[in-house]
Design a protein around this motif. Structure first.
Motif, PDB file in Angstrom:
ATOM      1  N   LEU A 285      48.802  91.567  43.811  1.00 43.16           N
ATOM      2  CA  LEU A 285      50.460  90.647  44.269  1.00 43.16           C
ATOM      3  C   LEU A 285      50.111  89.606  43.623  1.00 43.16           C
ATOM      4  O   LEU A 285      49.655  89.007  43.653  1.00 43.16           O
ATOM      5  N   HIS A 286      51.634  89.159  42.606  1.00 43.12           N
ATOM      6  CA  HIS A 286      51.915  87.662  41.977  1.00 43.12           C
ATOM      7  C   HIS A 286      52.401  87.025  42.823  1.00 43.12           C
ATOM      8  O   HIS A 286      53.857  87.635  42.543  1.00 43.12           O
ATOM      9  N   LEU A 287      51.927  86.421  43.301  1.00 51.19           N
ATOM     10  CA  LEU A 287      53.238  85.443  44.733  1.00 51.19           C
ATOM     11  C   LEU A 287      53.517  84.711  43.834  1.00 51.19           C
ATOM     12  O   LEU A 287      52.408  83.487  43.735  1.00 51.19           O
ATOM     13  N   VAL A 288      54.690  84.468  43.381  1.00 57.19           N
ATOM     14  CA  VAL A 288      55.274  82.963  43.401  1.00 57.19           C
ATOM     15  C   VAL A 288      55.875  81.549  44.290  1.00 57.19           C
ATOM     16  O   VAL A 288      56.568  83.022  44.823  1.00 57.19           O
TER      17      VAL A 288
END
Lengths: 296, 436
Positions: A285-288
């Motif tokens: 996951l790429h969480l901003v």
């Protein structure tokens, strides 16, 4: 042009000839009048030479002569009358002739005029004819050209049609091939689409679940600049266990960074789909993170 | 050649037709969190040898508890106190959803000196749990202050805001002695923010009023009625040296510091009715700030020094006004309620705290957002007075009534905690002011 000039010359010559003829005729008529006058004056001169005989005889003769004279006188008178008559006749004749001449003249003039007109007309006619001929020729040429054009067009059309036909055939063939291809792929793509749709809705659902799970654990530091953002990379094991959380990009605020990392850790195991193929989308996951507000 | 091509085509075909089981990165965006208290475990510090008078870990626990920002976890289950991170059962603390763990040790070095070590630990950073650590050697008498400093460090590490546990407060303590004649004694007291270590810097038979901390936290300005006349003084807290500022006839009141500490705003009635003046502390030059026929009092310089709040009855009832010191323009700030006074600024200059009389004619402490005008009432005791905001803007200290006498209360500006400071001396307490 040349023809027209020749015509003009011809008509001029013709006119001159006609005038000449008229002049000759007029001359003839003058000669005609002079002899009629001489005839009338020469008759009494020849009669005086046959006279003189005896008394009784002379008387008789005289009588006779008288009678003769009388006779002669009568005759003379008759002759005179006859002459008069002749003269009158001649005068009448002359008038008639003059009239006739005038008529003739007018006739001739008329004729000349007529001829001239005719010549003009003829010329005109010729011209017209020529014009007509020319027009006709042009018409013909045009017709020819048109015909040629039509012919060419027809030829071209034929060629085009042939070409189009070939093309259409090709197209049809292609379409058929494509249709065939689609038919071949159709089943697969439909399957894929259905699977994708299912996958997308499943993914959207789990995305929301994950965000909520992390958000519930994320105690937002107060007084944090809302314009800051942090980026995390999260690796998940099947079942949603957080294997690793790493900071991809710091917000520059260590407290904010750590608050989110802790939230992710505390939210472990995250809600993830059970289907292994769907879960594969959730392995990394790429969480901003942006501290915008509180959960409602 | 043909085989290679075929293989390539096949590859193309497969990549096009089949959705490959790629391990793509999934993008998510988190924008919302919660406003909960942070769960923290302060494990009692390991104390070797003789126990000192101050319980460092307990002071830290109390400070964090009183801030309202933390949920202190029960640590009674910990049988073997750890002094090092490796002795911490992180798995247990993770299982009870603790965010942070504090451990430490207090070692006597002899001669009343102690070495104090603390660790702030993140139970989720396995193998790298230490967020901060510090070892300090102090005298026994300083252990309490050291504990406050450790609490401040922890507070800042977790909230991102400086703590206020090691700050000082000042207040006026009034003690009544004798039955006949009654004699009151007034003390100007400086204490720790939690009320401990009270120390009088001035004792007087006559009233002491309106103490005000200088911006550097070293001096106190106040009004003293000694010799029966009002005068404004400044006292150096460390040295006890004091200076007279003004002693005009009648009113000399409500001193307020400019943010550079070079001027005082003071209320004087030397020109008639009470008005606000500014006095340059170096040159003693006095400049009028307000010039109305009403009563203007309780000035408060804004953090940026460009504006000043004050209380005025020019509108009929006491209300708070704001004067732009450049343009001279004055605007009314409070409209909610018939009595609003004693305004002070939040350190960010975005909101003010003041005394507010509510619909039931009771006095409460209220906060107003200057941008929106929204008023939040922070207290409901009905006898509250003299609010003063903490240097980090998170707490408000104020005087209230309890059992018939004045006490000090603290409320957090988010309204989450309210507590009464422990009574350290007999008497009634008035006019607290929060310093550095």
């Amino acid at each position: 042009m040349k023809q027209e000039k020749e015509h003009l010359r011809k008509s001029i010559v013709l006119t001159l000839v006609l005038y000449g003829a008229v002049a000759v005729l007029l001359g003839v008529s003058l000669h005609f009048r002079t002899p009629s006058v001489t005839v009338a004056t020469s008759q009494p001169v020849s009669i005086v030479k046959a006279v003189t005989v005896n008394q009784s005889q002379v008387q008789e003769e005289m009588h006779k002569i008288q009678e003769q004279r009388q006779e002669q006188q009568r005759k003379e008178q008759a002759h005179q009358q006859y002459l008069k008559h002749l003269a009158q006749q001649a005068r009448q004749q002359r008038v008639r002739e003059q009239k006739q001449m005038a008529i003739l003249k007018t006739q001739q003039m008329k004729l000349a005029k007529q001829e001239k007109m005719e010549a003009i007309r003829a010329h005109q006619k010729l011209m017209d004819l020529q014009k007509q001929q020319k027009a006709e020729q042009q018409k013909l040429a045009a017709m020819h050209a048109r015909a040629e054009q039509q012919k060419q067009a027809a030829l071209k059309k034929q060629a085009d049609e042939a070409k189009a036909k070939v093309l259409a055939q090709k197209k049809q063939q292609l379409a058929a091939e494509k249709a065939l291809e689609q038919q071949i792929n159709g089943e697969q793509s439909r399957l894929n689409a259905a699977r994708n749709q299912e996958l997308m809705s499943e993914m959207a659902k789990y995305k929301a679940l994950i965000l909520n799970a992390i958000g519930q654990q994320w105690i937002m530091p107060k007084n944090t600049d809302k314009n800051l953002s942090t980026e995390l990379s999260i690796r998940l094991a099947p079942g949603g266990t957080v294997l690793d959380v790493s900071l991809l990009r710091s917000s520059g605020n260590a407290v904010l960074d750590r608050s989110v990392i802790t939230a992710v850790r505390k939210a472990s195991p995250l809600p993830v789909p059970r289907d292994p193929t769907v879960f594969n989308q959730f392995r990394e996951l790429h969480l901003v993170v942006r501290p915008e507000g509180l959960l409602g | 050649m043909i085989n290679v091509r075929k293989i390539l085509y096949l590859l193309c075909f497969f990549t096009l037709v089949f959705v490959p089981p790629v391990q793509a990165v999934l993008n998510l965006e988190l924008t919302q969190g919660v406003d909960n208290a942070v769960p923290i475990a302060v494990i009692p510090f390991v104390v070797t040898g003789e126990k000192p008078s101050a319980d460092v870990s307990n002071i830290i626990t109390q400070d964090l508890q009183n801030s309202g920002q933390f949920k202190l976890m029960d640590t009674s289950a910990v049988k073997l106190l750890p002094s090092q991170p490796k002795g911490v059962d992180f798995q247990y603390w993770r299982s009870v959803d603790v965010n942070d763990v504090v451990i430490g040790s207090v070692k006597p070095l002899g001669n009343q000196r102690f070495s104090v070590t603390y660790f702030l630990l993140d139970p989720y950073k396995t193998g790298n749990e230490i967020i901060s650590t510090q070892s300090v050697t102090v005298k026994e008498a300083q252990l309490r202050v050291l504990a406050h400093h450790i609490a401040d460090a922890i507070y800042q590490q977790i909230t991102g805001v400086p703590g206020i546990f090691a700050t000082k407060i000042a207040y006026v303590l009034v003690q009544r002695q004798g039955i006949w004649p009654i004699r009151d004694t007034y003390r100007l007291v400086v204490a720790d923010a939690d009320g401990y270590n009270p120390q009088a810097i001035l004792i007087s038979r006559d009233p002491i009023m309106s103490p005000s901390w200088s911006p550097d936290g070293k001096r106190l300005a106040y009004v003293s009625f000694e010799k029966r006349r009002a005068s404004v003084y400044i006292s150096n807290v460390a040295t006890g040296v004091r200076t007279l500022v003004t002693q005009f006839p009648e009113i000399n009141g409500a001193p307020a510091w400019s943010k550079d500490g070079k001027r005082l705003a003071i209320v004087l009635s030397k020109d008639g009715n009470p008005r606000i003046y500014s006095i340059d502390l170096a040159t003693k030059k006095i400049v009028p700030i307000t010039r109305s026929w009403s009563i203007d009092t309780e000035p408060a310089w804004s953090p940026d020094g460009k504006t000043m709040l004050f209380t005025s009855d020019r509108g009929g009832s006491p209300q708070i006004y704001l004067k732009d010191l450049n343009s001279g323009k004055v605007q009314r700030i409070t409209f909610d309620g018939s009595y609003n006074a004693k305004a002070s600024w939040a350190p960010d200059g975005k909101s003010i705290v003041f005394l507010h009389r509510n619909q039931q004619r009771a006095y409460d402490i209220a906060m107003q957002d200057l941008q929106t005008g929204n008023v939040t009432v922070l207290t409901q005791a009905g006898e509250d007075q003299s609010p003063s905001i903490s240097p980090n803007g998170k707490m408000v200290i104020y005087a209230s009534e309890y059992n018939g006498k004045g006490v000090l209360n603290v409320v957090s500006t988010d309204g989450r905690v309210a507590l009464r400071l422990p009574e350290k001396s007999k008497g009634t307490v008035r006019e607290p002011t929060w310093g550095l």
